[in-house]
Design a protein around this motif. Sequence first.
Motif, PDB file in Angstrom:
ATOM      1  N   PHE A  19     -17.330 -26.908  29.443  1.00 58.66           N
ATOM      2  CA  PHE A  19     -16.766 -26.639  28.155  1.00 58.66           C
ATOM      3  C   PHE A  19     -17.907 -27.056  27.333  1.00 58.66           C
ATOM      4  CE2 PHE A  19     -13.045 -27.578  25.059  1.00 58.66           C
ATOM      5  CZ  PHE A  19     -13.184 -26.451  24.335  1.00 58.66           C
ATOM      6  N   THR A  20     -18.544 -26.151  26.631  1.00 62.29           N
ATOM      7  CA  THR A  20     -19.918 -26.536  25.862  1.00 62.29           C
ATOM      8  C   THR A  20     -19.707 -26.450  24.222  1.00 62.29           C
ATOM      9  OG1 THR A  20     -20.486 -24.103  25.617  1.00 62.29           O
ATOM     10  CG2 THR A  20     -21.373 -25.256  27.626  1.00 62.29           C
ATOM     11  N   LEU A  21     -20.627 -27.040  23.758  1.00 63.78           N
ATOM     12  CA  LEU A  21     -20.721 -26.834  22.214  1.00 63.78           C
ATOM     13  C   LEU A  21     -20.489 -25.697  21.703  1.00 63.78           C
ATOM     14  CD1 LEU A  21     -20.763 -28.537  19.381  1.00 63.78           C
ATOM     15  CD2 LEU A  21     -23.234 -28.307  19.619  1.00 63.78           C
ATOM     16  N   GLY A  22     -21.160 -24.417  22.025  1.00 62.02           N
ATOM     17  CA  GLY A  22     -20.890 -23.045  21.906  1.00 62.02           C
ATOM     18  C   GLY A  22     -19.630 -22.715  22.025  1.00 62.02           C
ATOM     19  N   LEU A  51     -14.232 -27.574  34.474  1.00 64.34           N
ATOM     20  CA  LEU A  51     -14.989 -28.500  35.780  1.00 64.34           C
ATOM     21  C   LEU A  51     -15.540 -29.487  34.814  1.00 64.34           C
ATOM     22  CD1 LEU A  51     -16.241 -25.616  37.849  1.00 64.34           C
ATOM     23  CD2 LEU A  51     -14.324 -26.835  38.048  1.00 64.34           C
ATOM     24  N   SER A  52     -16.014 -29.453  33.757  1.00 62.17           N
ATOM     25  CA  SER A  52     -16.622 -30.505  32.991  1.00 62.17           C
ATOM     26  C   SER A  52     -16.854 -29.994  31.488  1.00 62.17           C
ATOM     27  CB  SER A  52     -18.189 -30.513  33.559  1.00 62.17           C
ATOM     28  OG  SER A  52     -18.941 -29.560  33.318  1.00 62.17           O
ATOM     29  N   TYR A  53     -17.471 -31.159  30.747  1.00 55.99           N
ATOM     30  CA  TYR A  53     -17.749 -30.390  29.356  1.00 55.99           C
ATOM     31  C   TYR A  53     -18.910 -31.444  28.911  1.00 55.99           C
ATOM     32  CZ  TYR A  53     -15.539 -35.386  28.951  1.00 55.99           C
ATOM     33  OH  TYR A  53     -15.392 -36.688  29.193  1.00 55.99           O
ATOM     34  N   THR A  54     -19.482 -30.814  27.994  1.00 54.39           N
ATOM     35  CA  THR A  54     -20.722 -31.451  27.332  1.00 54.39           C
ATOM     36  C   THR A  54     -20.485 -32.700  26.496  1.00 54.39           C
ATOM     37  OG1 THR A  54     -21.090 -29.884  25.558  1.00 54.39           O
ATOM     38  CG2 THR A  54     -21.913 -29.462  27.820  1.00 54.39           C
ATOM     39  N   ALA A  58     -17.823 -32.951  23.000  1.00 60.77           N
ATOM     40  CA  ALA A  58     -16.824 -34.144  23.014  1.00 60.77           C
ATOM     41  C   ALA A  58     -16.908 -34.969  21.483  1.00 60.77           C
ATOM     42  CB  ALA A  58     -17.171 -35.114  23.968  1.00 60.77           C
ATOM     43  N   VAL A  59     -18.218 -34.741  21.111  1.00 53.67           N
ATOM     44  CA  VAL A  59     -18.582 -35.605  19.631  1.00 53.67           C
ATOM     45  C   VAL A  59     -18.024 -34.631  18.885  1.00 53.67           C
ATOM     46  CG1 VAL A  59     -20.313 -36.052  18.250  1.00 53.67           C
ATOM     47  CG2 VAL A  59     -20.636 -36.929  20.717  1.00 53.67           C
ATOM     48  N   GLU A  60     -18.235 -33.343  18.805  1.00 57.37           N
ATOM     49  CA  GLU A  60     -17.766 -32.457  17.998  1.00 57.37           C
ATOM     50  C   GLU A  60     -16.334 -32.226  17.953  1.00 57.37           C
ATOM     51  OE1 GLU A  60     -17.900 -29.332  14.672  1.00 57.37           O
ATOM     52  OE2 GLU A  60     -19.203 -30.876  15.377  1.00 57.37           O
ATOM     53  N   GLU A  61     -15.670 -32.358  19.073  1.00 55.96           N
ATOM     54  CA  GLU A  61     -14.127 -32.470  19.198  1.00 55.96           C
ATOM     55  C   GLU A  61     -13.547 -33.338  18.176  1.00 55.96           C
ATOM     56  OE1 GLU A  61     -10.245 -33.496  20.149  1.00 55.96           O
ATOM     57  OE2 GLU A  61     -11.864 -34.634  20.910  1.00 55.96           O
ATOM     58  N   VAL A  62     -14.225 -34.549  18.327  1.00 54.45           N
ATOM     59  CA  VAL A  62     -13.652 -35.882  17.336  1.00 54.45           C
ATOM     60  C   VAL A  62     -14.023 -35.553  16.144  1.00 54.45           C
ATOM     61  CG1 VAL A  62     -14.046 -38.570  17.171  1.00 54.45           C
ATOM     62  CG2 VAL A  62     -14.006 -37.564  19.255  1.00 54.45           C
ATOM     63  N   ARG A  63     -14.935 -35.245  15.888  1.00 57.95           N
ATOM     64  CA  ARG A  63     -15.479 -34.929  14.261  1.00 57.95           C
ATOM     65  C   ARG A  63     -14.410 -33.773  13.568  1.00 57.95           C
ATOM     66  NH1 ARG A  63     -16.802 -31.320  10.931  1.00 57.95           N
ATOM     67  NH2 ARG A  63     -17.082 -29.887  12.621  1.00 57.95           N
ATOM     68  N   PHE A  64     -14.331 -32.709  14.520  1.00 56.21           N
ATOM     69  CA  PHE A  64     -13.377 -31.685  13.814  1.00 56.21           C
ATOM     70  C   PHE A  64     -12.004 -32.099  13.752  1.00 56.21           C
ATOM     71  CE2 PHE A  64     -10.729 -27.960  14.981  1.00 56.21           C
ATOM     72  CZ  PHE A  64     -11.173 -27.135  13.745  1.00 56.21           C
TER      73      PHE A  64
END
Length: 124
Positions: A19-22, A51-54, A58-64
């Motif tokens: 799961f990437t920022l894009g 399988l993983s995330y960048t 994760a930082v963008e998810e918290v901000r959003f």
Amino acid sequence: MITITHEQNFVHVAVLGEFTLGDFREFEENVLYEIRFRGRANLLFDLTEMLSYTIDMAVEEVRFSRSHRQDFGKVAILTNDQWVTWSAWLAQLFTDAQIELFPDLESAKLWLVDSDTDRAPVST
């Protein structure tokens, strides 16, 4: 990689691999569209194939989540990963949404379309 579909009562997001920022930016666009036309968004996250995330994702998810704290109704998460379970628990600190974990797709969908928000999910 993600796939996103707009169902009648929710946005269905499935994450495959990393799961990437894009990917998250694509998710944001779809959710903002849903919020614009429905007022609030219900979400179904299928993370069973993630399988993983960048870290930047994760930082963008918290901000959003923080900037859209009141824009979500219900969030159903499909997972069998303990770290994702802990992350979902922490996410409740950043949003007013009702977040529940589910072991299977059908019980998650039923919970999302049920107008009785006090109904408990199927035990995991």
